[in-house]
Design a protein around this motif. Structure first.
Motif, PDB file in Angstrom:
ATOM      1  N   MET A  41       1.058  -1.171   0.085  1.00  0.00           N
ATOM      2  CA  MET A  41       0.059  -0.313  -0.072  1.00  0.00           C
ATOM      3  C   MET A  41       0.835   1.185  -0.110  1.00  0.00           C
ATOM      4  O   MET A  41       0.600   2.320  -0.764  1.00  0.00           O
ATOM      5  CB  MET A  41      -1.010   0.005   0.967  1.00  0.00           C
ATOM      6  CG  MET A  41      -2.041  -1.057   1.169  1.00  0.00           C
ATOM      7  SD  MET A  41      -3.065  -1.103   2.564  1.00  0.00           S
ATOM      8  CE  MET A  41      -4.013   0.502   2.371  1.00  0.00           C
ATOM      9  N   VAL A  42       2.158   1.162   0.590  1.00  0.00           N
ATOM     10  CA  VAL A  42       3.039   2.392   1.045  1.00  0.00           C
ATOM     11  C   VAL A  42       3.538   2.440  -0.510  1.00  0.00           C
ATOM     12  O   VAL A  42       3.885   3.700  -1.042  1.00  0.00           O
ATOM     13  CB  VAL A  42       4.007   2.361   1.978  1.00  0.00           C
ATOM     14  CG1 VAL A  42       4.740   3.493   2.117  1.00  0.00           C
ATOM     15  CG2 VAL A  42       3.163   2.342   3.297  1.00  0.00           C
ATOM     16  N   LEU A  43       3.940   1.306  -1.187  1.00  0.00           N
ATOM     17  CA  LEU A  43       4.528   1.635  -2.319  1.00  0.00           C
ATOM     18  C   LEU A  43       3.480   2.279  -3.472  1.00  0.00           C
ATOM     19  O   LEU A  43       4.248   2.912  -4.310  1.00  0.00           O
ATOM     20  CB  LEU A  43       4.873   0.039  -2.992  1.00  0.00           C
ATOM     21  CG  LEU A  43       6.237  -0.662  -2.826  1.00  0.00           C
ATOM     22  CD1 LEU A  43       6.503  -2.028  -3.092  1.00  0.00           C
ATOM     23  CD2 LEU A  43       7.509   0.256  -2.982  1.00  0.00           C
ATOM     24  N   ILE A  44       2.315   1.973  -3.494  1.00  0.00           N
ATOM     25  CA  ILE A  44       1.422   2.400  -4.149  1.00  0.00           C
ATOM     26  C   ILE A  44       1.228   3.866  -4.033  1.00  0.00           C
ATOM     27  O   ILE A  44       1.192   4.771  -4.989  1.00  0.00           O
ATOM     28  CB  ILE A  44       0.191   1.552  -4.193  1.00  0.00           C
ATOM     29  CG1 ILE A  44       0.076   0.167  -4.775  1.00  0.00           C
ATOM     30  CG2 ILE A  44      -1.024   2.322  -5.049  1.00  0.00           C
ATOM     31  CD1 ILE A  44      -0.723  -0.801  -4.526  1.00  0.00           C
ATOM     32  N   ALA A  51       4.957  -2.474  -7.487  1.00  0.00           N
ATOM     33  CA  ALA A  51       6.541  -2.606  -8.252  1.00  0.00           C
ATOM     34  C   ALA A  51       6.536  -2.002  -9.521  1.00  0.00           C
ATOM     35  O   ALA A  51       7.544  -1.028  -9.855  1.00  0.00           O
ATOM     36  CB  ALA A  51       6.694  -4.194  -8.567  1.00  0.00           C
ATOM     37  N   VAL A  52       5.269  -1.798 -10.196  1.00  0.00           N
ATOM     38  CA  VAL A  52       5.209  -1.191 -11.520  1.00  0.00           C
ATOM     39  C   VAL A  52       5.351   0.120 -11.331  1.00  0.00           C
ATOM     40  O   VAL A  52       5.811   1.109 -12.143  1.00  0.00           O
ATOM     41  CB  VAL A  52       3.891  -1.901 -12.114  1.00  0.00           C
ATOM     42  CG1 VAL A  52       3.702  -0.903 -13.561  1.00  0.00           C
ATOM     43  CG2 VAL A  52       4.000  -3.166 -12.646  1.00  0.00           C
ATOM     44  N   LEU A  53       4.487   0.705 -10.533  1.00  0.00           N
ATOM     45  CA  LEU A  53       4.468   2.158 -10.026  1.00  0.00           C
ATOM     46  C   LEU A  53       5.777   2.556  -9.567  1.00  0.00           C
ATOM     47  O   LEU A  53       6.392   3.790  -9.957  1.00  0.00           O
ATOM     48  CB  LEU A  53       3.581   2.507  -9.155  1.00  0.00           C
ATOM     49  CG  LEU A  53       1.881   2.446  -9.357  1.00  0.00           C
ATOM     50  CD1 LEU A  53       1.021   2.553  -8.225  1.00  0.00           C
ATOM     51  CD2 LEU A  53       1.649   3.050 -10.696  1.00  0.00           C
ATOM     52  N   PHE A  54       6.509   1.759  -8.842  1.00  0.00           N
ATOM     53  CA  PHE A  54       7.931   2.173  -8.211  1.00  0.00           C
ATOM     54  C   PHE A  54       8.875   2.209  -9.512  1.00  0.00           C
ATOM     55  O   PHE A  54       9.869   3.025  -9.365  1.00  0.00           O
ATOM     56  CB  PHE A  54       8.137   1.201  -7.153  1.00  0.00           C
ATOM     57  CG  PHE A  54       9.616   1.456  -6.265  1.00  0.00           C
ATOM     58  CD1 PHE A  54       9.520   2.817  -5.736  1.00  0.00           C
ATOM     59  CD2 PHE A  54      10.793   0.706  -6.669  1.00  0.00           C
ATOM     60  CE1 PHE A  54      10.868   2.970  -4.829  1.00  0.00           C
ATOM     61  CE2 PHE A  54      12.029   1.074  -6.156  1.00  0.00           C
ATOM     62  CZ  PHE A  54      12.046   2.018  -5.223  1.00  0.00           C
ATOM     63  N   GLN A  55       9.033   1.194 -10.406  1.00  0.00           N
ATOM     64  CA  GLN A  55       9.673   1.233 -11.491  1.00  0.00           C
ATOM     65  C   GLN A  55       9.513   2.318 -12.313  1.00  0.00           C
ATOM     66  O   GLN A  55      10.609   2.943 -12.924  1.00  0.00           O
ATOM     67  CB  GLN A  55       9.510  -0.107 -12.200  1.00  0.00           C
ATOM     68  CG  GLN A  55      10.379  -0.325 -13.392  1.00  0.00           C
ATOM     69  CD  GLN A  55      11.719  -0.848 -13.251  1.00  0.00           C
ATOM     70  OE1 GLN A  55      12.138  -0.883 -11.960  1.00  0.00           O
ATOM     71  NE2 GLN A  55      12.606  -1.280 -14.051  1.00  0.00           N
ATOM     72  N   GLY A  56       8.388   2.899 -12.637  1.00  0.00           N
ATOM     73  CA  GLY A  56       8.173   4.002 -13.515  1.00  0.00           C
ATOM     74  C   GLY A  56       8.194   5.270 -12.922  1.00  0.00           C
ATOM     75  O   GLY A  56       8.360   6.355 -13.723  1.00  0.00           O
ATOM     76  N   ARG A  57       8.383   5.496 -11.631  1.00  0.00           N
ATOM     77  CA  ARG A  57       8.147   6.747 -10.874  1.00  0.00           C
ATOM     78  C   ARG A  57       9.335   7.617 -11.059  1.00  0.00           C
ATOM     79  O   ARG A  57      10.567   7.044 -10.949  1.00  0.00           O
ATOM     80  CB  ARG A  57       7.400   6.660  -9.828  1.00  0.00           C
ATOM     81  CG  ARG A  57       5.992   6.620  -9.500  1.00  0.00           C
ATOM     82  CD  ARG A  57       5.495   6.450  -8.244  1.00  0.00           C
ATOM     83  NE  ARG A  57       4.253   6.363  -8.097  1.00  0.00           N
ATOM     84  CZ  ARG A  57       3.810   5.717  -6.885  1.00  0.00           C
ATOM     85  NH1 ARG A  57       4.475   5.290  -5.848  1.00  0.00           N
ATOM     86  NH2 ARG A  57       2.536   5.682  -6.817  1.00  0.00           N
ATOM     87  N   ASP A  58       9.395   8.841 -11.037  1.00  0.00           N
ATOM     88  CA  ASP A  58      10.650   9.619 -10.712  1.00  0.00           C
ATOM     89  C   ASP A  58      10.810   9.734  -9.350  1.00  0.00           C
ATOM     90  O   ASP A  58       9.862   9.282  -8.427  1.00  0.00           O
ATOM     91  CB  ASP A  58      10.509  11.132 -11.105  1.00  0.00           C
ATOM     92  CG  ASP A  58      10.349  11.092 -12.674  1.00  0.00           C
ATOM     93  OD1 ASP A  58      10.933  10.507 -13.603  1.00  0.00           O
ATOM     94  OD2 ASP A  58       9.530  12.304 -13.072  1.00  0.00           O
ATOM     95  N   VAL A  59      12.189   9.891  -8.698  1.00  0.00           N
ATOM     96  CA  VAL A  59      12.250   9.914  -7.206  1.00  0.00           C
ATOM     97  C   VAL A  59      11.667  11.063  -6.808  1.00  0.00           C
ATOM     98  O   VAL A  59      11.068  10.809  -5.755  1.00  0.00           O
ATOM     99  CB  VAL A  59      13.849  10.101  -7.084  1.00  0.00           C
ATOM    100  CG1 VAL A  59      14.246  10.011  -5.596  1.00  0.00           C
ATOM    101  CG2 VAL A  59      14.457   8.963  -7.799  1.00  0.00           C
TER     102      VAL A  59
END
Length: 249
Positions: A164-167, A241-249
């Motif tokens: 949930m926090v990753l999202i 994981a998909v969102l974390f992979q595609g996001r900017d820092v």
């Protein structure tokens, strides 16, 4: 393995993580101890006739521990690195050291699973042992598979918070909602009074892996319950994981 060790050191170096470890480990045994007089009276006067879940039910209040750990392992990455650089986050330094994001997530996930599983094993053993000491023959020893299921439930709950926090990239809102749902008032349980489908929500269905006398409109077999909760966690982790992979820092 060196990356997993680094994530373990990072997680265990967080003061908030130790708050989660201490609260999660101690809360359930303390509740068993405080409730002992009431439980003895309930057994004596026949109010409590089914004691097969004695001790196991008290593990729910201790979920604050894995919830805190599941949240902090990610949310700590989004905190500022210091007053000198208020716009900079820990995640920037982490990704500089480990540019491969999915490898980083795999290490974080492994570290979280190791810590929570160890905490759950200690807490479950302490809670059930204290329950048997206090209530003797009225507290039958649960089958090993039920004990393992309780430990798995704690681990999956931590992973649910982690996903949930990753999202959301926010630790406060998921942690607040999850703690309220697990300890104050269970919105999921209230929803079971509205629709039978609510028994398949992750926290409700997961509990049926090891709780036998649950008051739910639909009874889910333990193996099925485990598979359903695992599916929830895997799906949310995949989205995260998909969102974390595609996001900017």
């Amino acid at each position: 393995m060196s990356l997993v060790r680094a994530e373990l050191r990072k997680l265990l170096g967080l003061p908030t993580a130790w708050v989660g470890l201490v609260l999660g480990t101690l809360t359930s045994p303390v509740v068993v101890l405080l409730n002992a007089p009431y439980t003895r009276r309930a057994i004596a006067d026949g109010t409590l006739t089914d004691t097969s879940d004695l001790g196991l039910r008290d593990l729910g209040i201790g979920l604050i521990g894995p919830l805190v750990l599941g949240v902090i392992v990610v949310s700590s990455e989004y905190t500022s690195t210091g007053q000198d650089a208020p716009g900079s986050r820990q995640l920037t330094a982490t990704l500089t050291a480990v540019p491969h994001r999915l490898r980083l997530l795999a290490a974080k996930t492994t570290a979280l699973v190791l810590v929570v599983t160890a905490q759950a094993a200690v807490t479950v053993a302490a809670t059930l042992t204290l329950t048997q000491v206090l209530h003797g023959a009225h507290a039958p020893t649960p089958a090993p598979i039920r004990v393992a299921a309780a430990i798995l439930y704690w681990t999956l709950t931590a992973l649910l918070a982690y996903a949930m926090v990753l999202i959301t990239r926010n630790g406060i809102v998921p942690l607040t909602l999850l703690i309220i749902n697990s300890s104050v008032v269970s919105v999921s349980y209230l929803l079971t009074k509205v629709t039978d489908l609510a028994v398949y929500l992750p926290d409700i269905v997961g509990a049926q892996m090891f709780i036998r006398s649950a008051d739910f409109p639909v009874e889910v077999a333990p193996v099925t319950a485990g598979l359903v909760m695992t599916a929830w966690v895997v799906a949310l982790l995949a989205v995260g994981a998909v969102l974390f992979q595609g996001r900017d820092v």
